[in-house]
Design a protein around this motif. Structure first.
Motif, short mmCIF file in Angstrom:
data_model
loop_
_atom_site.label_atom_id
_atom_site.label_comp_id
_atom_site.label_asym_id
_atom_site.label_seq_id
_atom_site.Cartn_x
_atom_site.Cartn_y
_atom_site.Cartn_z
N SER A 1 38.37 39.30 38.01
CA SER A 1 37.07 39.07 37.39
C SER A 1 35.97 39.92 38.03
O SER A 1 34.87 40.03 37.49
CB SER A 1 36.68 37.59 37.53
N LEU A 2 36.26 40.53 39.17
CA LEU A 2 35.19 41.19 39.94
C LEU A 2 34.67 42.44 39.24
O LEU A 2 35.42 43.21 38.65
CB LEU A 2 35.71 41.58 41.33
N HIS A 3 33.36 42.61 39.36
CA HIS A 3 32.76 43.85 38.85
C HIS A 3 31.57 44.23 39.74
O HIS A 3 30.79 43.37 40.13
CB HIS A 3 32.29 43.65 37.41
N LEU A 4 31.49 45.51 40.04
CA LEU A 4 30.39 46.00 40.87
C LEU A 4 29.53 46.96 40.03
O LEU A 4 30.04 47.95 39.51
CB LEU A 4 30.95 46.73 42.09
N THR A 5 28.27 46.62 39.87
CA THR A 5 27.32 47.55 39.23
C THR A 5 26.59 48.23 40.37
O THR A 5 25.87 47.57 41.13
CB THR A 5 26.32 46.78 38.34
N SER B 1 29.78 53.02 46.20
CA SER B 1 30.51 53.97 45.36
C SER B 1 31.99 53.97 45.69
O SER B 1 32.85 54.06 44.82
CB SER B 1 29.97 55.39 45.56
N MET B 2 32.29 53.82 47.00
CA MET B 2 33.69 53.75 47.43
C MET B 2 34.33 52.46 46.90
O MET B 2 35.43 52.45 46.36
CB MET B 2 33.77 53.70 48.97
N ALA B 3 33.60 51.35 47.07
CA ALA B 3 34.16 50.03 46.78
C ALA B 3 34.46 49.87 45.29
O ALA B 3 35.42 49.18 44.93
CB ALA B 3 33.20 48.95 47.24
N SER B 4 33.67 50.50 44.42
CA SER B 4 33.83 50.26 42.99
C SER B 4 35.20 50.74 42.48
O SER B 4 35.59 50.43 41.37
CB SER B 4 32.70 50.93 42.20
N LYS B 5 35.93 51.47 43.34
CA LYS B 5 37.21 52.04 42.90
C LYS B 5 38.35 51.03 42.94
O LYS B 5 39.41 51.25 42.39
CB LYS B 5 37.57 53.26 43.75
N SER B 6 38.18 49.91 43.65
CA SER B 6 39.30 48.95 43.73
C SER B 6 38.79 47.52 43.82
O SER B 6 37.77 47.26 44.47
CB SER B 6 40.19 49.32 44.92
N GLN B 7 39.50 46.61 43.15
CA GLN B 7 39.08 45.21 43.14
C GLN B 7 39.08 44.63 44.55
O GLN B 7 38.22 43.85 44.91
CB GLN B 7 40.01 44.38 42.24
N LYS B 8 40.08 45.04 45.35
CA LYS B 8 40.16 44.50 46.71
C LYS B 8 38.96 44.97 47.55
O LYS B 8 38.40 44.21 48.33
CB LYS B 8 41.46 44.94 47.39
N LEU B 9 38.57 46.25 47.34
CA LEU B 9 37.41 46.76 48.09
C LEU B 9 36.13 46.05 47.66
O LEU B 9 35.24 45.79 48.48
CB LEU B 9 37.28 48.27 47.87
N ILE B 10 36.05 45.71 46.36
CA ILE B 10 34.85 44.98 45.90
C ILE B 10 34.82 43.60 46.57
O ILE B 10 33.77 43.14 47.02
CB ILE B 10 34.83 44.84 44.35
N ARG B 11 36.00 42.97 46.65
CA ARG B 11 36.03 41.66 47.32
C ARG B 11 35.60 41.79 48.80
O ARG B 11 34.79 41.00 49.28
CB ARG B 11 37.41 41.02 47.25
N ASN B 12 36.12 42.82 49.47
CA ASN B 12 35.73 43.00 50.88
C ASN B 12 34.22 43.19 51.01
O ASN B 12 33.58 42.65 51.91
CB ASN B 12 36.43 44.23 51.48
N LEU B 13 33.67 43.97 50.07
CA LEU B 13 32.22 44.22 50.10
C LEU B 13 31.46 42.92 49.87
O LEU B 13 30.43 42.66 50.54
CB LEU B 13 31.87 45.24 49.01
N MET C 1 33.72 31.12 48.95
CA MET C 1 33.67 31.46 47.52
C MET C 1 33.98 32.97 47.33
O MET C 1 34.77 33.34 46.46
CB MET C 1 32.28 31.14 46.97
N ALA C 2 33.37 33.81 48.17
CA ALA C 2 33.61 35.25 48.05
C ALA C 2 35.07 35.58 48.41
O ALA C 2 35.72 36.39 47.75
CB ALA C 2 32.64 36.01 48.94
N LYS C 3 35.58 34.92 49.46
CA LYS C 3 36.96 35.22 49.91
C LYS C 3 37.98 34.80 48.84
O LYS C 3 39.00 35.47 48.65
CB LYS C 3 37.26 34.46 51.20
N ASN C 4 37.72 33.66 48.18
CA ASN C 4 38.71 33.10 47.25
C ASN C 4 38.45 33.47 45.79
O ASN C 4 38.91 32.79 44.88
CB ASN C 4 38.72 31.57 47.36
N CYS C 5 37.70 34.53 45.58
CA CYS C 5 37.33 34.87 44.19
C CYS C 5 38.55 35.32 43.38
O CYS C 5 39.60 35.67 43.94
CB CYS C 5 36.31 36.00 44.21
N GLU C 6 38.40 35.31 42.05
CA GLU C 6 39.47 35.83 41.18
C GLU C 6 39.32 37.34 41.15
O GLU C 6 38.35 37.86 40.59
CB GLU C 6 39.33 35.24 39.77
N LEU C 7 40.29 38.04 41.72
CA LEU C 7 40.18 39.50 41.87
C LEU C 7 39.90 40.21 40.55
O LEU C 7 39.05 41.10 40.47
CB LEU C 7 41.48 40.06 42.45
#
Ligand SMILES: Cc1cc2nc3c(=O)[nH]c(=O)nc-3n(C[C@H](O)[C@H](O)[C@H](O)COP(=O)(O)OP(=O)(O)OC[C@H]3O[C@@H](n4cnc5c(N)ncnc54)[C@H](O)[C@@H]3O)c2cc1C
Length: 399
Positions: free
Chosen positions: A263-267, A228-240, A255-261
């Motif tokens: 494009s990220l989405h957390l369901t 729930s915390m991570a979904s608030k920011s693209q950088k936090l989603i990448r960290n997760l 792959m996870a480290k170099n992702c396109e920020l």
């Protein structure tokens, strides 16, 4: 027409894959409709979508498949790797067409194939009622305006305002969260045309090639309060994402480290309609019906929700055109429209029931903490869905 007018013949609520495909299918049959989408831009959250052969058959009927084929390479093989026992095995992907599309490519081509003035962005439907005298649907739009329609098709997704009116809610939840995104490989990736699934305990990582330089990936894992915390920011989603693949092979961590920020989405968790609700609900109230996730949200475990939306669109347009002969002006009588919708729902119900049951059993198997429940799900899947790819051979027929 401006949506300042107070009357419309066919109103589609929601401009996601289902709403746009339904409007296009109707247009191909010579039937005009309007699509009301609450967002100010077309939404394509979730980076990419896997499209199975049944989805490609529907895209062919809509006349947009050949263009989309140019945007994504076919996936020809699959590999499953369990890190728990270092088991590596082939994963069947079927013999027919399987590709992964950018969601933006799909929604853009559907929207761009519609006649002008079909799609109305920034137009939220707050509620719907049936007129007590005429039984015609009346939509309340944001800003207080009322719109009278002859026909309403609710394609407004899992939290549908239209399905609320029918008491149909996607109330069930799998406590599984999914992170999705793209990673670019300027010098090319090593997947070739292979879909790879790597599993460690409750975490699964899927990698699908889109082009020679782009990979779509997803990570599914048990929901934690971190999500729930991570979904608030693209950088936090990448960290997760990076934290979730700890202990996975280096290629996956990179792959996870170099992702396109972007494009990220957390369901955070997966909401769905229970199969028994799909079986017992009617999904029609007068000349109002449902399609897509509004009718049958089912979780992503078979990657079939989007293709099921495309099938809905074809069958609905075919039934409406055949039964009512309402070319252009929706002149069919109320009874003809109701008949058309009943025919559509009869055709779709068993299909989406089977899909949602298979998806439910897979979801329960992944989600349940009890080993006994997992075991029962495995047995039921083996008995009821021994041909685990049978769902991809479904043909929704011609438009
Ligand atoms: C993690 C995940 C991965 C998935 N992967 C795949 C996959 O690989 N392949 C696949 O086939 N399927 C996949 N799916 C399922 C697929 O994404 C959905 O089934 C599909 O997007 C549903 O489309 P829809 O048009 O019915 O709903 P939505 O895409 O939710 O669109 C509904 C639209 O209606 C609009 N709307 C909502 N309320 C209103 C309102 N009141 N007024 C006006 N507009 C409104 C919304 O803004 C939205 O644009 C996945 C789902 C998830 C959660």
């Amino acid at each position: 027409m401006e949506i300042g007018d107070t009357k419309e013949n066919i109103v589609i609520v929601g401009g996601g894959i289902c709403g746009l495909a339904t409007a296009l299918a109707l247009h191909r049959k010579g039937i005009r409709s309007v699509v009301l989408e609450r967002s100010n831009t077309l939404r394509a959250t979730g980076a990419a979508i896997i499209v199975h052969p049944n989805g490609w058959r529907a895209l062919d009927q809509l006349g947009v498949a050949s263009h989309l084929r140019e945007t994504a390479i076919p996936i020809l093989s699959g590999q499953f790797h369990s890190l728990n026992n270092d088991e590596l095995k082939e994963m069947p992907v079927g013999k027919e067409e399987l590709r992964c599309l950018r969601r933006t490519d799909l929604v853009d081509i559907l929207a761009n194939s519609l006649p002008r003035n079909t799609l109305h962005l920034g137009c939220e439907v707050l509620s719907i009622k049936l007129d007590p005298i005429t039984s015609s649907p009346v939509l309340q739009l944001q800003g207080g305006r009322l719109l009278n329609a002859k026909i309403v098709i609710g394609c407004d997704g899992v939290n549908s305002a239209i399905s609320n009116m029918m008491g149909v809610k996607a109330e069930k939840i799998f406590t599984i969260s999914v992170i999705r995104g793209f990673t670019s490989y300027p010098n090319g990736h090593e997947l070739g045309s292979q879909f790879r699934l790597t599993k460690k305990n409750d975490t699964q990582v899927g990698q699908l090639p889109m082009t020679k330089n782009l990979v779509y990936w997803f990570i599914t894992r048990k929901y934690t309060c971190q999500d729930s915390m991570a979904s608030k920011s693209q950088k936090l989603i990448r960290n997760l994402a990076v934290d979730s693949v700890e202990g996975f092979p280096t290629g996956i961590i990179e792959m996870a480290k170099n992702c396109e920020l972007d494009s990220l989405h957390l369901t955070e968790y997966l909401r769905y309609h229970a199969p028994w609700d799909i079986l017992r609900r009617r999904f029609r109230e007068g000349t109002v019906t449902l399609a897509g996730d509004a009718m049958h949200a089912m979780g992503p475990f078979l990657a079939q929700g989007g293709s099921a939306c495309l099938e809905d669109a074809i069958v609905l347009a075919r039934c409406l055109a055949r039964t009512t002969q309402i070319h252009r002006n929706a002149r069919g009588t109320k009874m003809q429209v109701e008949e058309a919708f009943d025919e559509y729902l009869k055709e779709r119900k068993m299909r989406v029931l089977r899909l949602s049951l298979q998806m439910y059993l897979i979801g329960k198997m992944l989600d349940a903490s009890s080993q006994f429940v997992k075991f029962i799900c495995i047995i039921l899947l083996a008995v009821l869905f021994s041909d685990s790819h049978g769902h991809t051979r479904y043909d929704c027929g011609s438009l």
